[in-house]
Design a protein around this motif. Structure first.
Motif, short mmCIF file in Angstrom:
data_model
loop_
_atom_site.label_atom_id
_atom_site.label_comp_id
_atom_site.label_asym_id
_atom_site.label_seq_id
_atom_site.Cartn_x
_atom_site.Cartn_y
_atom_site.Cartn_z
N ASP A 248 0.82 -1.21 0.00
CA ASP A 248 0.00 0.00 0.00
C ASP A 248 0.86 1.27 0.00
O ASP A 248 2.07 1.22 -0.19
N GLY A 249 0.22 2.40 0.23
CA GLY A 249 0.92 3.68 0.22
C GLY A 249 1.08 4.28 1.60
O GLY A 249 1.27 5.49 1.73
N SER A 250 0.98 3.45 2.64
CA SER A 250 1.10 3.95 4.01
C SER A 250 2.44 4.65 4.21
O SER A 250 3.46 4.24 3.67
N GLU A 251 2.42 5.70 4.99
CA GLU A 251 3.64 6.43 5.33
C GLU A 251 3.78 6.51 6.85
O GLU A 251 2.79 6.65 7.55
N PRO A 252 4.99 6.42 7.40
CA PRO A 252 6.24 6.29 6.65
C PRO A 252 6.62 4.85 6.32
O PRO A 252 7.65 4.62 5.69
N THR A 253 5.80 3.89 6.75
CA THR A 253 6.14 2.49 6.53
C THR A 253 5.06 1.80 5.73
O THR A 253 3.88 1.82 6.10
#
Length: 339
Positions: free
Chosen positions: A11-16
């Motif tokens: 996915d596009g989760s931030e920062p991980t």
């Protein structure tokens, strides 16, 4: 009859980044093909243009469901032109492999992680609201006082083997409730494929034990080891030609590109790389034979084999993206060989 294909993607989760999955039911004989999902729920699209494409790129048996069921790892694509989504780091790894793959790179990644009680947030083996005895006996330990979660680890290891992943070992780590598995040797793209699927299998296995998997590089503050993803790497020249001069040249090139590497080595890595607990400080660079306090360790076996074999970059964090880590390493190594 039908079978289940579990589609996996990053996915596009931030920062991980996190792994996501959903199930597609397919008729016997049907192949898993292009699919899609709601990118607005994975930080990869907006609600008014939410579709993201899933393109299968790697599949293996599903060891949890068994039978004819499979796991399908996918790249994410834009619907507009079917180009790689900006968060698609695998596509970048494929490009890096095409550009620098003539080196014949091999990787072995050491994925450390911590087992957590999902309610208290405390690691397995830590007494409620307190701390266990100091580190020392837990690393590769045996016995109920030292080891917590072995049944989960054994089940996960079996799942990885049955899936055909390149898992090459497991061990209990220095902090209670902290474990590690290793993936490799494999090339730049394959090592990422197998490590992401192994992470998925770890999370799925842990669900049955009501355990959370924590990839934070410093899960417990204070005098406790952090979690890394040490990157062992070699190429054809390192394995065949070798020589102390070649290895030092590569290490020196890594020292010239510190910012490049840390930009992809994981979030909150400064909390782990303090110069303590078998790490070099994040603001320093060093290398040395058998030195686990160095940025890059030259394994003693490499020296004993006539300076032939591998190096170990000890800086990547446990929550790093293996595609990005492997890609930056082969780029810098190629530059070292060309200089």
């Amino acid at each position: 009859m039908a079978y289940r294909a579990e589609y996996l993607w990053i996915d596009g989760s931030e920062p991980t980044r996190e792994i996501r999955s959903k199930t597609k039911i397919l008729a016997d004989g049907a192949e898993p093909g292009i699919w899609g999902y709601d990118g607005s729920s994975t930080n990869q699209a907006t609600g008014d243009n939410s579709d993201v494409v899933l393109k299968p790129v790697f599949q293996c048996p599903d060891p949890i469901r068994g039978g004819d069921n499979i796991l399908v790892l996918c790249e994410t694509l834009l619907t507009s032109d079917m180009s790689p989504h900006p968060t698609n780091t695998r596509a970048a790894a494929v490009e890096a492999m095409e550009k620098y793959g003539d080196q014949e790179p091999w990787f072995g990644l050491e994925q450390e992680y911590t087992l957590l009680d999902p309610i208290t947030g405390w690691p397995a083996g830590f007494p409620s609201g307190g701390f266990p005895a100091p580190q020392g006996p837990y690393y590769c330990g045996v016995g109920a006082v030292k080891i917590h979660g072995r049944d989960l680890i054994e089940e996960h290891t079996t799942a990885c083997i049955e899936a055909g992943l390149a898992i090459s070992g497991t061990n209990a780590e220095v902090m209670p409730g902290q474990w590690e598995f290793q993936i490799g040797p494999a090339d730049t793209v394959t090592v990422g494929d197998h490590l992401w699927v192994a992470r998925y299998l770890l999370e799925r296995t842990a669900e049955s034990y009501d355990i959370a998997i924590d990839l934070h590089p410093k899960p417990v503050k204070g005098d406790w080891n952090g979690s890394g993803m040490h990157a062992n790497f070699s190429n054809g020249a390192m394995r065949d030609e070798g020589g102390e001069e070649l290895f030092k040249k590569i290490c020196e090139e890594f020292g010239k590109n510190i910012d490049r590497h840390f930009s992809v080595y994981g979030a909150d890595n400064d909390q782990r790389l303090t110069g303590l607990h078998e790490t070099q400080s994040i603001d320093k660079f060093s290398y040395g034979v058998s030195d686990r306090g160095a940025s890059i360790r030259v394994p003693v076996g490499t020296v004993q084999d006539g300076w032939k074999g591998r190096l170990e970059d000890r800086r990547p964090a446990s929550n790093g993206d293996p595609y990005r880590i492997a890609s930056v390493i082969i780029k810098t190594t190629k530059e070292a060989l060309a200089s």
